[in-house]
Enzyme design. Structure first.
Site, PDB file in Angstrom:
ATOM      1  N   SER A 149      -5.790  16.210  -5.157  1.00 37.03           N
ATOM      2  CA  SER A 149      -4.364  15.295  -5.506  1.00 37.03           C
ATOM      3  C   SER A 149      -3.237  15.981  -6.528  1.00 37.03           C
ATOM      4  O   SER A 149      -2.229  15.754  -5.654  1.00 37.03           O
ATOM      5  CB  SER A 149      -4.485  14.556  -4.549  1.00 37.03           C
ATOM      6  N   LYS A 150      -4.106  15.905  -7.505  1.00 35.81           N
ATOM      7  CA  LYS A 150      -3.321  15.951  -8.720  1.00 35.81           C
ATOM      8  C   LYS A 150      -2.407  17.472  -9.002  1.00 35.81           C
ATOM      9  O   LYS A 150      -1.040  17.787  -9.839  1.00 35.81           O
ATOM     10  CB  LYS A 150      -4.370  15.334  -9.373  1.00 35.81           C
ATOM     11  N   ASP A 172       0.453  -0.875   0.323  1.00 32.27           N
ATOM     12  CA  ASP A 172      -0.286   0.053  -0.048  1.00 32.27           C
ATOM     13  C   ASP A 172       0.913   1.107  -0.181  1.00 32.27           C
ATOM     14  O   ASP A 172       1.075   1.680   0.896  1.00 32.27           O
ATOM     15  CB  ASP A 172      -0.906  -0.012   1.044  1.00 32.27           C
ATOM     16  N   TYR A 219      -9.984  15.312  -5.610  1.00 32.04           N
ATOM     17  CA  TYR A 219      -9.172  14.138  -6.856  1.00 32.04           C
ATOM     18  C   TYR A 219      -8.683  15.605  -7.700  1.00 32.04           C
ATOM     19  O   TYR A 219      -7.266  14.791  -7.611  1.00 32.04           O
ATOM     20  CB  TYR A 219      -9.752  13.411  -7.477  1.00 32.04           C
ATOM     21  N   SER A 236      -3.295  14.017 -13.834  1.00 34.00           N
ATOM     22  CA  SER A 236      -4.563  14.138 -14.862  1.00 34.00           C
ATOM     23  C   SER A 236      -5.242  16.286 -15.740  1.00 34.00           C
ATOM     24  O   SER A 236      -5.078  16.740 -14.423  1.00 34.00           O
ATOM     25  CB  SER A 236      -6.035  14.004 -13.910  1.00 34.00           C
TER      26      SER A 236
HETATM   27  N1  NAP Z   1      -8.530   6.513 -16.472  1.00 31.86           N
HETATM   28  C1  NAP Z   1      -8.172   7.840 -16.771  1.00 31.86           C
HETATM   29  O1  NAP Z   1      -9.623   8.871 -17.637  1.00 31.86           O
HETATM   30  C2  NAP Z   1      -7.499   8.877 -15.910  1.00 31.86           C
HETATM   31  C3  NAP Z   1      -7.709  10.474 -16.510  1.00 31.86           C
HETATM   32  C4  NAP Z   1      -6.475  10.497 -15.904  1.00 31.86           C
HETATM   33  C5  NAP Z   1      -5.306  10.073 -15.396  1.00 31.86           C
HETATM   34  N2  NAP Z   1      -5.688   9.107 -15.126  1.00 31.86           N
HETATM   35  C6  NAP Z   1      -4.315   9.136 -14.520  1.00 31.86           C
HETATM   36  O2  NAP Z   1      -3.395   7.645 -14.181  1.00 31.86           O
HETATM   37  C7  NAP Z   1      -3.601   6.953 -13.700  1.00 31.86           C
HETATM   38  C8  NAP Z   1      -3.442   5.327 -13.139  1.00 31.86           C
HETATM   39  O3  NAP Z   1      -5.364   5.191 -13.247  1.00 31.86           O
HETATM   40  P1  NAP Z   1      -6.133   4.503 -14.924  1.00 31.86           P
HETATM   41  O4  NAP Z   1      -7.448   4.791 -14.553  1.00 31.86           O
HETATM   42  O5  NAP Z   1      -5.129   3.087 -15.178  1.00 31.86           O
HETATM   43  O6  NAP Z   1      -6.789   3.814 -13.366  1.00 31.86           O
HETATM   44  P2  NAP Z   1      -6.517   2.187 -12.935  1.00 31.86           P
HETATM   45  O7  NAP Z   1      -7.237   1.080 -13.450  1.00 31.86           O
HETATM   46  O8  NAP Z   1      -7.499   2.065 -11.480  1.00 31.86           O
HETATM   47  O9  NAP Z   1      -5.345   1.968 -11.781  1.00 31.86           O
HETATM   48  C9  NAP Z   1      -4.687   2.429 -10.108  1.00 31.86           C
HETATM   49  C10 NAP Z   1      -3.697   1.894  -9.908  1.00 31.86           C
HETATM   50  O10 NAP Z   1      -3.497   2.036  -8.610  1.00 31.86           O
HETATM   51  C11 NAP Z   1      -3.025   1.381  -8.502  1.00 31.86           C
HETATM   52  N3  NAP Z   1      -3.525   1.285  -6.210  1.00 31.86           N
HETATM   53  C12 NAP Z   1      -4.444   2.557  -6.307  1.00 31.86           C
HETATM   54  N4  NAP Z   1      -4.259   2.921  -4.717  1.00 31.86           N
HETATM   55  C13 NAP Z   1      -3.165   1.793  -4.491  1.00 31.86           C
HETATM   56  C14 NAP Z   1      -2.336   1.692  -3.354  1.00 31.86           C
HETATM   57  N5  NAP Z   1      -2.857   3.155  -2.490  1.00 31.86           N
HETATM   58  N6  NAP Z   1      -0.913   1.542  -3.063  1.00 31.86           N
HETATM   59  C15 NAP Z   1      -0.735   0.560  -4.280  1.00 31.86           C
HETATM   60  N7  NAP Z   1      -0.850   0.996  -5.552  1.00 31.86           N
HETATM   61  C16 NAP Z   1      -2.346   2.100  -5.415  1.00 31.86           C
HETATM   62  C17 NAP Z   1      -4.372   0.701  -7.994  1.00 31.86           C
HETATM   63  O11 NAP Z   1      -3.269  -1.463  -8.265  1.00 31.86           O
HETATM   64  P3  NAP Z   1      -4.903  -1.902  -6.450  1.00 31.86           P
HETATM   65  O12 NAP Z   1      -5.669  -1.477  -6.403  1.00 31.86           O
HETATM   66  O13 NAP Z   1      -3.815  -3.542  -7.352  1.00 31.86           O
HETATM   67  O14 NAP Z   1      -3.774  -1.571  -5.568  1.00 31.86           O
HETATM   68  C18 NAP Z   1      -3.727   0.245  -9.686  1.00 31.86           C
HETATM   69  O15 NAP Z   1      -2.896  -0.938 -10.329  1.00 31.86           O
HETATM   70  C19 NAP Z   1      -4.455   7.392 -12.408  1.00 31.86           C
HETATM   71  O16 NAP Z   1      -3.116   8.522 -11.819  1.00 31.86           O
HETATM   72  C20 NAP Z   1      -5.044   8.045 -12.578  1.00 31.86           C
HETATM   73  O17 NAP Z   1      -5.191   9.691 -11.758  1.00 31.86           O
HETATM   74  C21 NAP Z   1      -6.432   8.277 -15.627  1.00 31.86           C
END
Ligand code: NAP
Length: 281
Positions: free
Chosen positions: A157-158, A62, A154, A141
């Site tokens: 934080s970003k 974590d 959110y 983001s």
């Molecule tokens: N998808 C979008 O539309 C979007 C848009 C803008 C920015 N982003 C950013 O892109 C990044 C990746 O997001 P994603 O879209 O790929 O979503 P995702 O599939 O939900 O990936 C988030 C990752 O973070 C890990 N995580 C969450 N809490 C954690 C913790 N306490 N300790 C360790 N790992 C943790 C999760 O793994 P576990 O749950 O296994 O821990 C997962 O691997 C994020 O920073 C998100 O804010 C995404």
């Protein structure tokens, strides 16, 4: 850039953008250390990385815990002798009305989305200084630039991540360490299924590969900031309005996801009972 022999940490690699990014670096020959909480999923990603880059491994845990975040960097350097690229990608989403959010929930978001990136970055700078340089890439983001309704926390934080990284870019001058930020718009990952309250956005979502490409562009071209997708009319319009007509943009966003009367009434009712924000009836 030749990634063979390089060591890369990707946080949040059990799914979505992190998974795609980890596999991309591994295919290019880097030893990739993948980090997230869901051990079984993370193991699968580590196995796929090892198949093409045998020194890769997983560190489940974590990142909201500072000692674990520091351990990720220390253990990587202990086992592989160096750290070339740190990709701070792990985050939790939060689409939830402020009336329904508790202070401890807010702390958790800041810890995982902002502080974990600060902790890994602080731990990574000394080994990068010793070896003469490195790259730190923050996955931020577009929400930090234009916060959507229900996503102030959110976005904050970003935005903290962005301000920290901009300051860092200045402070690291001459060190050989480059820091850069990628701002994704809507990307097609499971993050959308994890929202506490359904988001109003149901438009196009882009493949996560555009983010891993941008991460490599930050490294290979030493770019400070990249917003993707690049030519999205919605993102361009939102950025222009943010600059020229921020009030109109704010009102437009509020119109897209208005606060229902009954939601406000229930919040008033709880406040009359002396409840704090987020406390149930
Ligand atoms: N998808 C979008 O539309 C979007 C848009 C803008 C920015 N982003 C950013 O892109 C990044 C990746 O997001 P994603 O879209 O790929 O979503 P995702 O599939 O939900 O990936 C988030 C990752 O973070 C890990 N995580 C969450 N809490 C954690 C913790 N306490 N300790 C360790 N790992 C943790 C999760 O793994 P576990 O749950 O296994 O821990 C997962 O691997 C994020 O920073 C998100 O804010 C995404």
């Amino acid at each position: 850039m030749d990634y063979r022999g390089k060591v890369v940490i990707v946080t949040g690699a059990s799914s979505g953008i992190g998974r795609v990014t980890a596999l991309d670096f591994a295919r290019r020959g880097a030893a990739v250390v993948v980090v997230a909480r869901r051990e079984a999923l993370l193991r699968q990603v580590a196995d796929q990385c090892q198949a093409v880059s045998p020194k890769s491994f997983d560190l489940p845990g974590d990142l909201g815990d500072r000692s674990f975040a520091e351990h990720v960097v220390d253990e990587t350097v202990r086992r592989l002798g160096r750290l070339d690229v740190l990709v701070n990608n792990a985050a939790v989403s939060k689409h939830k009305h402020t009336y329904h959010t508790t202070a401890s929930e807010a702390e958790d978001v800041m810890r995982v989305n902002f502080l974990s990136c600060l902790w890994t970055t602080y731990a990574a700078i000394p080994p990068m200084l010793r070896q003469g340089g490195g790259f730190i890439v923050q996955v931020s983001s577009f929400a930090a630039k234009v916060p959507p309704p229900r996503e102030g926390l959110y976005a904050a934080s970003k935005a903290a991540m962005n301000a920290f990284s901009e300051g860092l870019w200045n402070d690291l001058a001459g060190s050989g360490i480059h820091v850069g930020i990628v701002h994704p718009g809507p990307i097609d990952t499971e993050i959308w299924d994890k929202e506490d309250e359904p988001p109003s956005y149901d438009g196009k979502k882009h493949p996560p590969e555009i983010v891993s490409d941008a991460i490599r562009e930050v490294i290979e071209r030493k770019r400070f900031e990249i917003t993707i997708p690049r030519r999205s009319p919605q993102l361009v319009a939102a950025r222009v309005m943010r600059l020229l007509a921020p009030g109109a943009l704010r009102r437009g966003m509020a119109w897209m996801e208005p606060v229902p009367d009954e939601l406000l009434e229930r919040a008033r009712e709880r406040s009359r009972k002396g409840k704090r924000l987020g406390e149930s009836d």
